[in-house]
Design a protein around this motif. Structure first.
Motif, PDB file in Angstrom:
ATOM      1  N   GLU A 190       0.856  -1.190   0.000  1.00  0.00           N
ATOM      2  CA  GLU A 190       0.000   0.000   0.000  1.00  0.00           C
ATOM      3  C   GLU A 190       0.891   1.238   0.000  1.00  0.00           C
ATOM      4  OE1 GLU A 190      -1.888   2.412  -0.615  1.00  0.00           O
ATOM      5  OE2 GLU A 190      -3.668   1.372   0.139  1.00  0.00           O
ATOM      6  N   GLU A 192       0.266   4.201   0.009  1.00  0.00           N
ATOM      7  CA  GLU A 192      -0.212   5.291   0.867  1.00  0.00           C
ATOM      8  C   GLU A 192       0.114   5.057   2.346  1.00  0.00           C
ATOM      9  OE1 GLU A 192      -2.711   7.984  -0.313  1.00  0.00           O
ATOM     10  OE2 GLU A 192      -1.367   7.444  -1.951  1.00  0.00           O
ATOM     11  N   ARG A 194       1.655   5.131   5.908  1.00  0.00           N
ATOM     12  CA  ARG A 194       2.339   6.243   6.580  1.00  0.00           C
ATOM     13  C   ARG A 194       3.230   5.730   7.693  1.00  0.00           C
ATOM     14  NH1 ARG A 194      -0.149   8.979   9.990  1.00  0.00           N
ATOM     15  NH2 ARG A 194      -1.913   7.557  10.015  1.00  0.00           N
ATOM     16  N   ARG A 409      -5.247  -3.168   1.173  1.00  0.00           N
ATOM     17  CA  ARG A 409      -5.520  -1.807   0.702  1.00  0.00           C
ATOM     18  C   ARG A 409      -6.916  -1.344   1.094  1.00  0.00           C
ATOM     19  NH1 ARG A 409      -1.893  -2.933  -3.961  1.00  0.00           N
ATOM     20  NH2 ARG A 409      -3.646  -3.919  -5.013  1.00  0.00           N
ATOM     21  N   HIS A 412      -6.847  -0.548   4.813  1.00  0.00           N
ATOM     22  CA  HIS A 412      -6.041   0.645   5.064  1.00  0.00           C
ATOM     23  C   HIS A 412      -6.889   1.894   4.831  1.00  0.00           C
ATOM     24  CE1 HIS A 412      -2.531   3.385   4.642  1.00  0.00           C
ATOM     25  NE2 HIS A 412      -1.965   2.525   5.465  1.00  0.00           N
ATOM     26  N   LYS A 413      -7.666   1.857   3.771  1.00  0.00           N
ATOM     27  CA  LYS A 413      -8.531   2.988   3.424  1.00  0.00           C
ATOM     28  C   LYS A 413      -9.717   3.071   4.388  1.00  0.00           C
ATOM     29  CE  LYS A 413     -10.189   5.256  -0.735  1.00  0.00           C
ATOM     30  NZ  LYS A 413      -9.999   6.484  -0.110  1.00  0.00           N
ATOM     31  N   ASP A 418      -4.498   6.205   5.639  1.00  0.00           N
ATOM     32  CA  ASP A 418      -3.757   7.039   4.695  1.00  0.00           C
ATOM     33  C   ASP A 418      -3.808   8.514   5.102  1.00  0.00           C
ATOM     34  OD1 ASP A 418      -6.473   6.923   4.262  1.00  0.00           O
ATOM     35  OD2 ASP A 418      -6.336   6.870   2.073  1.00  0.00           O
TER      36      ASP A 418
END
Ligand code: ASP
Ligand code: MG
Length: 420
Positions: A190, A192, A194, A409, A412-413, A418
Motif C-alpha cells: 500500500e 499510501e 504512513r 488496501r 487501510h482505506k 492514509d
C-alpha cells in the motif's frame, strides 16, 4: 550524558563504505558525550551465504549436533561485521573494542538456532565505557552453560540489542534499519502507508507476531518486559544530520497509552502468507477431541496459531486450525496416518494458499464495531472470510491468498490510515 545502544541491520552494514558511515554516525553520538554500545548484524546476505554452505554439505535436519555447528558457523557473520566496525571507528579517531557474545558474556540456554538469553554480564562492557571506548557487541549470539556458541534465531540481533540495553539500563535503544520507521502497513503493498511517529509496545508486539518484519518479536517482548525505550529509524540518512533531529526521527515505541499522540482506533494492518489451514472433518463431539488432535500436533513440535471448532450437528463437528506453511505437509501426514483413524473422523482437508490479514490498535479496547467495519469492508470487495480470531487489540481473518493485497488496501482505506 546518556548510555545509548545502537543496533545496525545487515543492509546498514552491507559494505565497507556503509560500515564507515555507521562508524561516522556512532562517532558523532559519542562526541556528543554519550556512552555508546553498538550491536551490529552480519553484513547483508552473509548469514544466508554461510547457512547455504552448510546445506550444500548436508541438508537441514533436526539434529542437535548439526544445529550446534550451524550456530558456530552463522555466529561468524556478526563477529566479522563487529570487528570491521571497531576498525572503522578506530580510523575515525575513536577508541573502540568489539566482543563476541561469548566474551561479554551473553548467557543463553542450549536451544541451538533459537536460543533464549538468560543473563548478560555487563562488567567488562562498563569498564570499557568508563575508559572512553565505544563498545561493539556482536548481535544474534551468546554462549550456553557448556560454553557452546548459540544463536538467537533469524533477525536475532534486534533481541541482542534490546537485551543489552535492558541489562545496562540504557537510556534508549535505537534500531537503525533500511526503513525509516514502523508503517501503518507494508508500503510495498500500500503506497499510501504512513510512518507512525509512535506505536505502543502492545501494538508493536501484535504487529511483529502478525507478520510485520520490522523487528524480531522477541526484541519487542524484551523491551516490554524491561521497559526499554526503543526507536526504529533509518541508517540511510546522511550520517552528519543534526543529532537532535536524528534522535527524534523514526518511530518511538511507547509504554503509556496517553503518550500516544496519534489516537487512531486502528494503528496498522499486518499480514502474512506463512500459514496453512487444516480441517479435521466429522469428528465426534465429545470430551478430549481437541486434545487428541492438538496434543499430537504439539508432541511433533508443531506450533498452532488460530483454532476454530464448530458447534456440532448430529454429534459430529469440524475442527480447523492453522500451522506454519513449513509444517503443513508434516501436519497433514500426522493427522492422516495417526490422528484420523484413532478419532474416527471423516476426512482431513488442508489449504496452504491462504493468508492472514489483521487490524491492530489499542483503540479497539474502547471502541465497538471495529471488527464489523472490517468485515463490511472485506465483503464490499467480495472477499470471503474463512476464519476469524480476535484479541483485545486485534482482529485477524484468514482469506484466500490471492486477495491479500486487495484486502490490505481496502482495510487501510476503511480505517483512514492514509490520512495523517
Ligand atoms: N544475521 C542474522 C540474520 O540474518 C541476525 C540478524 O541480522 O538480526 O538473521
Ligand atoms: Mg532484522
Amino acid at each position: 550524558m546518556a548510555l545509548i545502544v545502537h543496533k545496525y541491520g545487515g543492509t546498514s552494514m552491507g559494505s565497507t563504505e556503509r560500515i564507515r558511515n555507521v562508524a561516522k554516525r556512532v562517532a558523532k553520538w559519542a562526541r556528543a558525550g554519550h556512552q555508546m554500545v553498538v550491536v551490529p548484524s552480519a553484513m547483508s546476505g552473509e548469514t544466508n551465504r554461510l547457512l547455504g554452505l552448510a546445506k550444500e554439505l548436508a541438508p537441514a535436519k533436526t539434529d542437535t549436533a548439526y544445529d550446534r555447528e550451524l550456530d558456530m558457523l552463522a555466529a561468524t557473520g556478526e563477529q566479522a561485521s563487529s570487528a570491521l566496525l571497531a576498525i572503522a571507528l578506530q580510523s575515525e579517531g575513536m577508541q573502540s573494542v568489539s566482543y563476541a557474545g561469548w566474551q561479554v558474556p551473553i548467557k543463553t540456554n542450549s536451544a541451538f538456532t533459537k536460543a533464549r538469553i538468560e543473563s548478560i554480564d555487563d562488567v567488562r562492557v562498563r569498564q570499557d565505557l568508563a575508559a572512553g571506548r565505544v563498545v561493539i557487541v556482536t548481535g544474534f549470539q551468546g554462549v550456553d552453560p557448556e560454553g557452546n556458541i548459540t544463536t538467537l534465531g533469524r533477525g536475532g540481533s534486534d533481541t541482542s540489542a534490546v537485551a543489552v540495553a535492558a541489562a545496562m539500563k540504557a537510556d534508549e535503544c535505537l534500531i537503525y534499519t533500511d526503513v525509516d520507521g514502523v508503517y501503518t502497513t507494508d508500503p510495498r503493498v500500500e503506497p499510501e502507508a504512513r510512518r507512525l511517529k509512535t506505536v505502543s509496545f502492545e501494538e508493536m508486539l501484535e504487529m511483529a507476531s502478525l507478520g510485520s518484519k520490522v523487528l524480531q518479536i522477541r526484541s519487542v517482548e524484551f523491551a516490554g518486559k524491561y521497559k526499554v525505550p526503543m526507536r526504529v529509524l533509518s541508517s540511510f540518512t546522511p550520517w552528519d544530520i543534526d543529532i537532535h533531529e536524528e534522535a527524534k526521527s523514526g518511530t518511538l515505541i511507547t509504554f503509556e497509552e496517553d503518550e500516544k499522540m496519534e489516537q487512531a482506533v486502528v494503528s496498522g494492518i499486518a499480514f502474512n502468507r506463512d500459514e496453512a489451514k487444516i480441517s479435521v472433518v466429522g469428528v465426534p463431539d465429545k470430551p478430549g477431541i481437541a486434545y487428541q488432535i492438538l496434543g499430537a500436533v504439539a508432541d511433533a513440535n508443531i506450533e498452532v496459531d488460530m483454532i476454530i471448532q464448530n458447534i456440532s450437528k448430529d454429534g459430529k463437528t469440524d475442527f480447523s486450525f492453522t500451522v506454519h506453511r513449513n509444517d503443513f505437509a508434516r501436519t497433514m501426514d500426522l493427522l492422516n496416518e495417526k490422528v484420523m483413524p484413532a478419532l474416527g473422523a471423516t476426512q482431513v482437508t488442508g489449504d496452504a494458499k491462504i493468508c492472514k490479514v489483521s487490524i491492530v490498535g489499542i483503540g479497539m479496547r474502547s471502541h465497538v464495531g471495529i471488527a464489523s467495519k472490517m468485515f463490511r469492508s472485506l465483503s464490499e470487495e467480495g472477499i470471503n472470510i474463512q476464519m476469524i480470531s480476535t484479541s483485545e487489540i486485534k482482529t485477524s481473518v484468514v482469506i484466500d491468498e490471492k486477495y491479500m493485497e486487495l484486502a490490505v488496501r481496502a482495510l487501510h482505506k476503511a480505517f483512514d490510515l492514509d490520512q495523517a
